[in-house]
Design a protein around this motif. Structure first.
Motif, PDB file in Angstrom:
ATOM      1  N   SER A   1     -18.677 -47.655  14.908  1.00 15.88           N
ATOM      2  CA  SER A   1     -17.462 -47.505  14.093  1.00 15.88           C
ATOM      3  C   SER A   1     -17.018 -48.844  13.509  1.00 15.88           C
ATOM      4  N   ARG A   2     -17.236 -49.923  14.233  1.00 17.84           N
ATOM      5  CA  ARG A   2     -16.877 -51.246  13.705  1.00 17.84           C
ATOM      6  C   ARG A   2     -17.819 -51.636  12.564  1.00 17.84           C
ATOM      7  N   TYR A   3     -19.109 -51.336  12.695  1.00 23.00           N
ATOM      8  CA  TYR A   3     -20.027 -51.575  11.581  1.00 23.00           C
ATOM      9  C   TYR A   3     -19.534 -50.809  10.350  1.00 23.00           C
TER      10      TYR A   3
ATOM     11  N   VAL B   1     -16.698 -50.202   4.894  1.00 23.01           N
ATOM     12  CA  VAL B   1     -15.580 -49.690   4.082  1.00 23.01           C
ATOM     13  C   VAL B   1     -14.417 -50.680   3.996  1.00 23.01           C
ATOM     14  N   GLU B   2     -14.605 -51.862   4.591  1.00 24.59           N
ATOM     15  CA  GLU B   2     -13.611 -52.940   4.574  1.00 24.59           C
ATOM     16  C   GLU B   2     -12.265 -52.488   5.138  1.00 24.59           C
ATOM     17  N   ASP B   3     -12.296 -51.954   6.355  1.00 23.50           N
ATOM     18  CA  ASP B   3     -11.099 -51.491   7.058  1.00 23.50           C
ATOM     19  C   ASP B   3     -10.662 -52.556   8.069  1.00 23.50           C
TER      20      ASP B   3
ATOM     21  N   ARG C   1      -6.345 -63.800  13.746  1.00 24.45           N
ATOM     22  CA  ARG C   1      -5.073 -63.351  13.136  1.00 24.45           C
ATOM     23  C   ARG C   1      -5.314 -62.497  11.909  1.00 24.45           C
ATOM     24  N   THR C   2      -6.312 -62.886  11.128  1.00 26.70           N
ATOM     25  CA  THR C   2      -6.633 -62.160   9.903  1.00 26.70           C
ATOM     26  C   THR C   2      -8.144 -62.005   9.810  1.00 26.70           C
ATOM     27  N   LEU C   3      -8.533 -61.172   8.894  1.00 26.90           N
ATOM     28  CA  LEU C   3      -9.952 -60.923   8.687  1.00 26.90           C
ATOM     29  C   LEU C   3     -10.196 -60.832   7.196  1.00 26.90           C
ATOM     30  N   ARG C   4     -11.172 -61.576   6.716  1.00 22.37           N
ATOM     31  CA  ARG C   4     -11.538 -61.538   5.302  1.00 22.37           C
ATOM     32  C   ARG C   4     -12.966 -61.055   5.178  1.00 22.37           C
ATOM     33  N   PHE C   5     -13.207 -60.297   4.131  1.00 21.31           N
ATOM     34  CA  PHE C   5     -14.549 -59.783   3.872  1.00 21.31           C
ATOM     35  C   PHE C   5     -15.219 -60.638   2.812  1.00 21.31           C
ATOM     36  N   GLU C   6     -16.514 -60.852   2.971  1.00 24.61           N
ATOM     37  CA  GLU C   6     -17.272 -61.637   2.006  1.00 24.61           C
ATOM     38  C   GLU C   6     -17.428 -60.830   0.721  1.00 24.61           C
ATOM     39  N   ALA C   7     -16.961 -61.382  -0.362  1.00 24.12           N
ATOM     40  CA  ALA C   7     -17.026 -60.690  -1.657  1.00 24.12           C
ATOM     41  C   ALA C   7     -18.470 -60.386  -2.028  1.00 24.12           C
ATOM     42  N   GLY C   8     -18.711 -59.149  -2.434  1.00 23.81           N
ATOM     43  CA  GLY C   8     -20.019 -58.745  -2.910  1.00 23.81           C
ATOM     44  C   GLY C   8     -21.044 -58.427  -1.837  1.00 23.81           C
ATOM     45  N   LEU C   9     -20.690 -58.583  -0.560  1.00 24.21           N
ATOM     46  CA  LEU C   9     -21.632 -58.281   0.510  1.00 24.21           C
ATOM     47  C   LEU C   9     -21.868 -56.781   0.579  1.00 24.21           C
ATOM     48  N   GLN C  10     -23.136 -56.374   0.553  1.00 22.15           N
ATOM     49  CA  GLN C  10     -23.497 -54.957   0.608  1.00 22.15           C
ATOM     50  C   GLN C  10     -24.290 -54.690   1.874  1.00 22.15           C
ATOM     51  N   TRP C  11     -23.659 -53.979   2.813  1.00 20.46           N
ATOM     52  CA  TRP C  11     -24.324 -53.581   4.053  1.00 20.46           C
ATOM     53  C   TRP C  11     -25.291 -52.446   3.753  1.00 20.46           C
TER      54      TRP C  11
ATOM     55  N   ARG D   1     -14.173 -43.260   2.295  1.00 24.04           N
ATOM     56  CA  ARG D   1     -12.853 -43.020   2.881  1.00 24.04           C
ATOM     57  C   ARG D   1     -12.440 -41.556   2.765  1.00 24.04           C
ATOM     58  N   THR D   2     -12.943 -40.844   1.801  1.00 23.68           N
ATOM     59  CA  THR D   2     -12.574 -39.436   1.660  1.00 23.68           C
ATOM     60  C   THR D   2     -13.551 -38.524   2.383  1.00 23.68           C
TER      61      THR D   2
END
Length: 138
Positions: free
Chosen positions: A45-47, A52-54, A69-79, A8-9
């Motif tokens: 950019s979507r990948y 970065v879970e944006d 409506r919402t989007l959840r990320f799978e915990a611990g998933l490493q792309w 992010r930085t």
């Protein structure tokens, strides 16, 4: 792999695989200072947004017709990487296009041919395609 706060930085290379910094590449799309010029650029950019879970960016670049409506990320998933396998249409001169990709993660991968269109002049993700036809047009 750099952690999410580093991405992010802009202190690391962009997850999309183009070899530039996150800030100069997908980060500029995520923060709204640039817009995707092609369907492939939006796909990349979507990948990166998944990496970065944006969620706000992912929802903003999803077609109003198919956006959850919402989007959840799978915990611990490493792309671990993105490979663009092919594109059809989707240039700055088109109004729709597809991008076939393979997104890898620890333990597997996701292979999809995604359909993109323009809404209000901006590229948005619509849905996966089946045999070159968007699912909602079958």
């Amino acid at each position: 792999m750099a952690n999410r706060s580093d991405r992010r930085t802009g202190d690391s290379s962009c997850p999309c695989g183009l070899g530039t910094s996150y800030a100069a590449c997908c980060g500029a799309l995520h923060d709204g200072s640039k817009q995707a010029a092609t369907a492939e650029q939006l796909m990349r950019s979507r990948y990166s947004a998944f990496v970065v879970e944006d969620a706000p960016y992912l929802l903003r670049t999803w077609s109003a017709k198919t956006r959850p409506r919402t989007l959840r990320f799978e915990a611990g998933l490493q792309w671990t990487g993105l490979e663009i396998l092919g594109t059809e249409g989707g240039s700055a001169f088109h109004t729709e296009g597809t991008v076939e990709f393979r997104a890898s993660y620890v333990g597997g991968d996701q292979h999809e041919n995604s359909y993109f269109t323009r809404e209000d002049g901006l590229w948005v993700y619509v849905e996966p395609t089946t045999a070159g036809t968007p699912a909602n047009r079958r």
